[in-house]
Motif scaffolding. Structure first.
Motif, PDB file in Angstrom:
ATOM      1  N   ALA A   5       0.835  -1.191   0.000  1.00  0.00           N
ATOM      2  CA  ALA A   5       0.000   0.000   0.000  1.00  0.00           C
ATOM      3  C   ALA A   5       0.874   1.247   0.000  1.00  0.00           C
ATOM      4  O   ALA A   5       1.933   1.278   0.620  1.00  0.00           O
ATOM      5  CB  ALA A   5      -0.920   0.003   1.216  1.00  0.00           C
ATOM      6  N   SER A   6       0.398   2.279  -0.670  1.00  0.00           N
ATOM      7  CA  SER A   6       1.114   3.552  -0.711  1.00  0.00           C
ATOM      8  C   SER A   6       0.130   4.677  -0.972  1.00  0.00           C
ATOM      9  O   SER A   6      -1.031   4.436  -1.293  1.00  0.00           O
ATOM     10  CB  SER A   6       2.187   3.518  -1.806  1.00  0.00           C
ATOM     11  OG  SER A   6       1.589   3.332  -3.078  1.00  0.00           O
ATOM     12  N   GLY A   7       0.622   5.918  -0.830  1.00  0.00           N
ATOM     13  CA  GLY A   7      -0.188   7.075  -1.171  1.00  0.00           C
ATOM     14  C   GLY A   7      -0.717   7.869  -0.005  1.00  0.00           C
ATOM     15  O   GLY A   7      -1.369   8.891  -0.198  1.00  0.00           O
ATOM     16  N   GLY A   8      -0.460   7.415   1.205  1.00  0.00           N
ATOM     17  CA  GLY A   8      -0.924   8.164   2.351  1.00  0.00           C
ATOM     18  C   GLY A   8      -0.170   9.473   2.523  1.00  0.00           C
ATOM     19  O   GLY A   8       0.807   9.739   1.823  1.00  0.00           O
ATOM     20  N   LEU A  19      -4.985   6.370  -2.584  1.00  0.00           N
ATOM     21  CA  LEU A  19      -4.170   5.260  -2.111  1.00  0.00           C
ATOM     22  C   LEU A  19      -4.063   4.212  -3.216  1.00  0.00           C
ATOM     23  O   LEU A  19      -5.012   3.995  -3.976  1.00  0.00           O
ATOM     24  CB  LEU A  19      -4.776   4.629  -0.863  1.00  0.00           C
ATOM     25  CG  LEU A  19      -5.049   5.558   0.313  1.00  0.00           C
ATOM     26  CD1 LEU A  19      -5.563   4.750   1.507  1.00  0.00           C
ATOM     27  CD2 LEU A  19      -3.835   6.362   0.695  1.00  0.00           C
ATOM     28  N   SER A  20      -2.903   3.586  -3.264  1.00  0.00           N
ATOM     29  CA  SER A  20      -2.664   2.522  -4.241  1.00  0.00           C
ATOM     30  C   SER A  20      -2.269   1.250  -3.516  1.00  0.00           C
ATOM     31  O   SER A  20      -1.633   1.295  -2.460  1.00  0.00           O
ATOM     32  CB  SER A  20      -1.545   2.921  -5.202  1.00  0.00           C
ATOM     33  OG  SER A  20      -1.875   4.083  -5.923  1.00  0.00           O
ATOM     34  N   TYR A  93      -4.290   3.062   6.854  1.00  0.00           N
ATOM     35  CA  TYR A  93      -5.114   2.373   5.871  1.00  0.00           C
ATOM     36  C   TYR A  93      -4.373   1.145   5.348  1.00  0.00           C
ATOM     37  O   TYR A  93      -3.199   1.226   4.988  1.00  0.00           O
ATOM     38  CB  TYR A  93      -5.463   3.308   4.718  1.00  0.00           C
ATOM     39  CG  TYR A  93      -6.551   4.286   5.079  1.00  0.00           C
ATOM     40  CD1 TYR A  93      -6.314   5.316   5.985  1.00  0.00           C
ATOM     41  CD2 TYR A  93      -7.828   4.181   4.529  1.00  0.00           C
ATOM     42  CE1 TYR A  93      -7.327   6.209   6.338  1.00  0.00           C
ATOM     43  CE2 TYR A  93      -8.845   5.074   4.871  1.00  0.00           C
ATOM     44  CZ  TYR A  93      -8.579   6.080   5.777  1.00  0.00           C
ATOM     45  OH  TYR A  93      -9.580   6.968   6.125  1.00  0.00           O
ATOM     46  N   TYR A  94      -5.083   0.042   5.302  1.00  0.00           N
ATOM     47  CA  TYR A  94      -4.519  -1.227   4.856  1.00  0.00           C
ATOM     48  C   TYR A  94      -5.290  -1.749   3.645  1.00  0.00           C
ATOM     49  O   TYR A  94      -6.519  -1.681   3.618  1.00  0.00           O
ATOM     50  CB  TYR A  94      -4.625  -2.283   5.965  1.00  0.00           C
ATOM     51  CG  TYR A  94      -3.883  -1.961   7.227  1.00  0.00           C
ATOM     52  CD1 TYR A  94      -4.493  -1.235   8.252  1.00  0.00           C
ATOM     53  CD2 TYR A  94      -2.571  -2.385   7.418  1.00  0.00           C
ATOM     54  CE1 TYR A  94      -3.820  -0.948   9.418  1.00  0.00           C
ATOM     55  CE2 TYR A  94      -1.891  -2.100   8.589  1.00  0.00           C
ATOM     56  CZ  TYR A  94      -2.519  -1.376   9.579  1.00  0.00           C
ATOM     57  OH  TYR A  94      -1.846  -1.095  10.741  1.00  0.00           O
ATOM     58  N   GLY A 113      -1.477  -5.784   3.218  1.00  0.00           N
ATOM     59  CA  GLY A 113      -0.350  -4.901   3.004  1.00  0.00           C
ATOM     60  C   GLY A 113       0.115  -4.306   4.311  1.00  0.00           C
ATOM     61  O   GLY A 113      -0.489  -4.534   5.372  1.00  0.00           O
ATOM     62  N   GLN A 114       1.143  -3.504   4.262  1.00  0.00           N
ATOM     63  CA  GLN A 114       1.797  -3.008   5.473  1.00  0.00           C
ATOM     64  C   GLN A 114       1.126  -1.781   6.067  1.00  0.00           C
ATOM     65  O   GLN A 114       1.455  -1.406   7.177  1.00  0.00           O
ATOM     66  CB  GLN A 114       3.268  -2.685   5.178  1.00  0.00           C
ATOM     67  CG  GLN A 114       3.537  -1.316   4.600  1.00  0.00           C
ATOM     68  CD  GLN A 114       3.092  -1.171   3.167  1.00  0.00           C
ATOM     69  OE1 GLN A 114       2.527  -2.065   2.545  1.00  0.00           O
ATOM     70  NE2 GLN A 114       3.351  -0.001   2.598  1.00  0.00           N
TER      71      GLN A 114
END
Length: 122
Positions: A5-8, A19-20, A93-94, A113-114
């Motif tokens: 996960a990314s985008g936060g 978020l992606s 967010y997960y 995800g992390q």
């Protein structure tokens, strides 16, 4: 199965983030992708989910009309577009995945995800 996960980030109330979730490790054609969030001292809660083919989606009442979940099969990606953000949306967010239909209970998701931090300032 690996989920990333990314985008936060930090955003003001009323702002937007996307978020992606990058998925790898297998074919996801029969999977559901979900987004959950967890604020400090609170239980992990369901946000949204989508079947990998994109035909079905479901949202928590608290985000309905503000958040949009989507998937891109060609890239093995899932996204959560978050608009009109509120301070109460602040959480980690997960993204998560499970084989089968959409469910809202985090215990029924097998892969996670992390987490990515989203902070909404007032």
């Amino acid at each position: 199965v690996q989920l990333q996960a990314s985008g936060g980030g930090l955003v003001q109330a009323g702002g937007s983030l996307r978020l992606s979730c990058a998925a790898s490790g297998r074919t996801f054609s029969s999977y559901t992708m979900g987004w959950f969030r967890q604020a400090p001292g609170k239980e992990r809660e369901f946000v949204a989910a989508i079947t990998w083919n994109g035909r079905s989606s479901f949202y928590a009442d608290s985000v309905k009309g503000r958040f949009t979940i989507s998937s891109d099969n060609s890239k093995n990606m899932a996204y959560l577009q978050m608009n009109s953000l509120k301070p109460e949306d602040t959480a980690v967010y997960y993204c998560a995945a499970r084989r089968g239909v959409i469910v809202v209970t985090h215990q029924n998701y097998d892969y996670w995800g992390q987490g990515t931090q989203v902070t909404v300032s007032s």
